[in-house]
Design a protein around this motif. Sequence first.
Motif, PDB file in Angstrom:
ATOM      1  N   SER A 171      -8.303  13.034  -1.837  1.00 12.81           N
ATOM      2  CA  SER A 171      -8.811  13.338  -3.178  1.00 12.81           C
ATOM      3  C   SER A 171      -8.651  12.141  -4.106  1.00 12.81           C
ATOM      4  N   ASN A 172      -7.577  11.370  -3.950  1.00 10.86           N
ATOM      5  CA  ASN A 172      -7.439  10.151  -4.751  1.00 10.86           C
ATOM      6  C   ASN A 172      -8.540   9.150  -4.412  1.00 10.86           C
ATOM      7  N   ALA A 173      -8.842   8.997  -3.136  1.00 10.58           N
ATOM      8  CA  ALA A 173      -9.887   8.061  -2.725  1.00 10.58           C
ATOM      9  C   ALA A 173     -11.231   8.453  -3.338  1.00 10.58           C
ATOM     10  N   VAL A 174     -11.521   9.743  -3.391  1.00 12.71           N
ATOM     11  CA  VAL A 174     -12.777  10.216  -3.974  1.00 12.71           C
ATOM     12  C   VAL A 174     -12.733  10.106  -5.503  1.00 12.71           C
ATOM     13  N   LYS A 175     -11.649  10.562  -6.094  1.00 12.81           N
ATOM     14  CA  LYS A 175     -11.526  10.614  -7.551  1.00 12.81           C
ATOM     15  C   LYS A 175     -11.641   9.238  -8.203  1.00 12.81           C
ATOM     16  N   PHE A 176     -11.052   8.227  -7.584  1.00 11.27           N
ATOM     17  CA  PHE A 176     -11.024   6.908  -8.196  1.00 11.27           C
ATOM     18  C   PHE A 176     -12.103   5.962  -7.672  1.00 11.27           C
ATOM     19  N   MET A 177     -13.020   6.486  -6.866  1.00 11.87           N
ATOM     20  CA  MET A 177     -14.097   5.660  -6.319  1.00 11.87           C
ATOM     21  C   MET A 177     -14.968   5.130  -7.446  1.00 11.87           C
ATOM     22  N   ASP A 178     -15.213   3.846  -7.430  1.00  8.78           N
ATOM     23  CA  ASP A 178     -16.033   3.225  -8.472  1.00  8.78           C
ATOM     24  C   ASP A 178     -17.316   2.604  -7.912  1.00  8.78           C
ATOM     25  N   LYS A 179     -17.614   2.875  -6.671  1.00  5.22           N
ATOM     26  CA  LYS A 179     -18.814   2.321  -6.034  1.00  5.22           C
ATOM     27  C   LYS A 179     -19.856   3.423  -5.860  1.00  5.22           C
ATOM     28  N   GLU A 180     -21.117   3.033  -5.980  1.00 11.38           N
ATOM     29  CA  GLU A 180     -22.191   4.004  -5.762  1.00 11.38           C
ATOM     30  C   GLU A 180     -22.179   4.507  -4.319  1.00 11.38           C
ATOM     31  N   GLU A 181     -21.881   3.605  -3.385  1.00 11.67           N
ATOM     32  CA  GLU A 181     -21.779   3.980  -1.980  1.00 11.67           C
ATOM     33  C   GLU A 181     -20.328   3.843  -1.541  1.00 11.67           C
ATOM     34  N   GLY A 182     -19.566   4.874  -1.817  1.00 15.86           N
ATOM     35  CA  GLY A 182     -18.153   4.875  -1.456  1.00 15.86           C
ATOM     36  C   GLY A 182     -17.974   5.028   0.045  1.00 15.86           C
ATOM     37  N   ARG A 183     -16.909   4.442   0.548  1.00 16.64           N
ATOM     38  CA  ARG A 183     -16.577   4.546   1.969  1.00 16.64           C
ATOM     39  C   ARG A 183     -15.109   4.922   2.084  1.00 16.64           C
ATOM     40  N   ILE A 184     -14.828   5.945   2.877  1.00 18.59           N
ATOM     41  CA  ILE A 184     -13.453   6.378   3.132  1.00 18.59           C
ATOM     42  C   ILE A 184     -13.291   6.498   4.642  1.00 18.59           C
ATOM     43  N   GLU A 185     -12.212   5.934   5.150  1.00 18.17           N
ATOM     44  CA  GLU A 185     -11.926   5.982   6.590  1.00 18.17           C
ATOM     45  C   GLU A 185     -10.551   6.601   6.789  1.00 18.17           C
ATOM     46  N   VAL A 186     -10.466   7.497   7.755  1.00 16.91           N
ATOM     47  CA  VAL A 186      -9.193   8.098   8.149  1.00 16.91           C
ATOM     48  C   VAL A 186      -8.933   7.678   9.581  1.00 16.91           C
ATOM     49  N   GLY A 187      -7.720   7.230   9.851  1.00 12.27           N
ATOM     50  CA  GLY A 187      -7.400   6.791  11.205  1.00 12.27           C
ATOM     51  C   GLY A 187      -5.963   7.086  11.567  1.00 12.27           C
ATOM     52  N   GLY A 188      -5.672   6.902  12.834  1.00 17.70           N
ATOM     53  CA  GLY A 188      -4.321   7.099  13.330  1.00 17.70           C
ATOM     54  C   GLY A 188      -4.140   6.376  14.648  1.00 17.70           C
ATOM     55  N   MET A 189      -2.894   5.994  14.919  1.00 24.31           N
ATOM     56  CA  MET A 189      -2.619   5.293  16.166  1.00 24.31           C
ATOM     57  C   MET A 189      -1.161   5.494  16.575  1.00 24.31           C
ATOM     58  N   ASP A 190      -0.915   5.294  17.841  1.00 25.93           N
ATOM     59  CA  ASP A 190       0.442   5.321  18.371  1.00 25.93           C
ATOM     60  C   ASP A 190       1.104   4.014  17.981  1.00 25.93           C
ATOM     61  N   ALA A 191       2.234   4.089  17.301  1.00 27.91           N
ATOM     62  CA  ALA A 191       2.952   2.886  16.873  1.00 27.91           C
ATOM     63  C   ALA A 191       4.338   2.846  17.506  1.00 27.91           C
ATOM     64  N   GLY A 192       4.441   3.276  18.755  1.00 29.46           N
ATOM     65  CA  GLY A 192       5.721   3.256  19.471  1.00 29.46           C
ATOM     66  C   GLY A 192       6.540   4.501  19.214  1.00 29.46           C
ATOM     67  N   ASP A 193       7.553   4.388  18.367  1.00 28.63           N
ATOM     68  CA  ASP A 193       8.420   5.538  18.103  1.00 28.63           C
ATOM     69  C   ASP A 193       7.870   6.452  17.014  1.00 28.63           C
ATOM     70  N   CYS A 194       6.693   6.117  16.478  1.00 26.84           N
ATOM     71  CA  CYS A 194       6.095   6.954  15.442  1.00 26.84           C
ATOM     72  C   CYS A 194       4.575   6.909  15.565  1.00 26.84           C
ATOM     73  N   TRP A 195       3.937   7.793  14.820  1.00 22.99           N
ATOM     74  CA  TRP A 195       2.487   7.762  14.669  1.00 22.99           C
ATOM     75  C   TRP A 195       2.195   7.119  13.335  1.00 22.99           C
ATOM     76  N   ARG A 196       1.209   6.238  13.287  1.00 20.36           N
ATOM     77  CA  ARG A 196       0.789   5.626  12.025  1.00 20.36           C
ATOM     78  C   ARG A 196      -0.606   6.146  11.689  1.00 20.36           C
ATOM     79  N   PHE A 197      -0.732   6.649  10.479  1.00 19.14           N
ATOM     80  CA  PHE A 197      -2.005   7.151   9.974  1.00 19.14           C
ATOM     81  C   PHE A 197      -2.400   6.320   8.763  1.00 19.14           C
ATOM     82  N   TRP A 198      -3.699   6.336   8.434  1.00 20.00           N
ATOM     83  CA  TRP A 198      -4.143   5.650   7.235  1.00 20.00           C
ATOM     84  C   TRP A 198      -5.363   6.321   6.645  1.00 20.00           C
ATOM     85  N   VAL A 199      -5.504   6.137   5.335  1.00 23.46           N
ATOM     86  CA  VAL A 199      -6.695   6.529   4.590  1.00 23.46           C
ATOM     87  C   VAL A 199      -7.093   5.283   3.806  1.00 23.46           C
TER      88      VAL A 199
END
Length: 128
Positions: A24-52
């Motif tokens: 919701s922050n990514a959408v709310k503060f978007m200032d571009k006409e063509e906004g892009r949002i990516e969600v991802g995740g990966m195995d980072a050894g002893d933890c999972w790493r996610f990103w937005v």
Amino acid sequence: MSRDLPVIRADRTHIEQIFQNLLSNAVKFMDKEEGRIEVGGMDAGDCWRFWVADNGPGISPGSHEKIFRIFQTMAPADSQESTGIGLTIVKKIVEAAGGSIWVESEEGKGSTFFFTLAKDDGLVITEN
């Protein structure tokens, strides 16, 4: 980076709060006409790493820590409806689950919020 997100078993409310606030922050503060949002995740050894990640206005490096404090927001009070508690809630949930959260961003270049969740602590995480 993998396009496949790991399958996790966790407290549904907590996971919803994390992603709901970040997205919701990514959408709310978007200032571009063509906004892009990516969600991802990966195995980072002893933890999972996610990103937005987004291509929005970005956050100045001097504010990276400030945004995780309660009642802090980067938008002027009269320009956006924001309480300044969303990222504080996300940080508390992530840290209670044995993880960490941080942002990588520059003004004008978008933002990427990363968070980790320990595989063996707090939440029960299983691989896809």
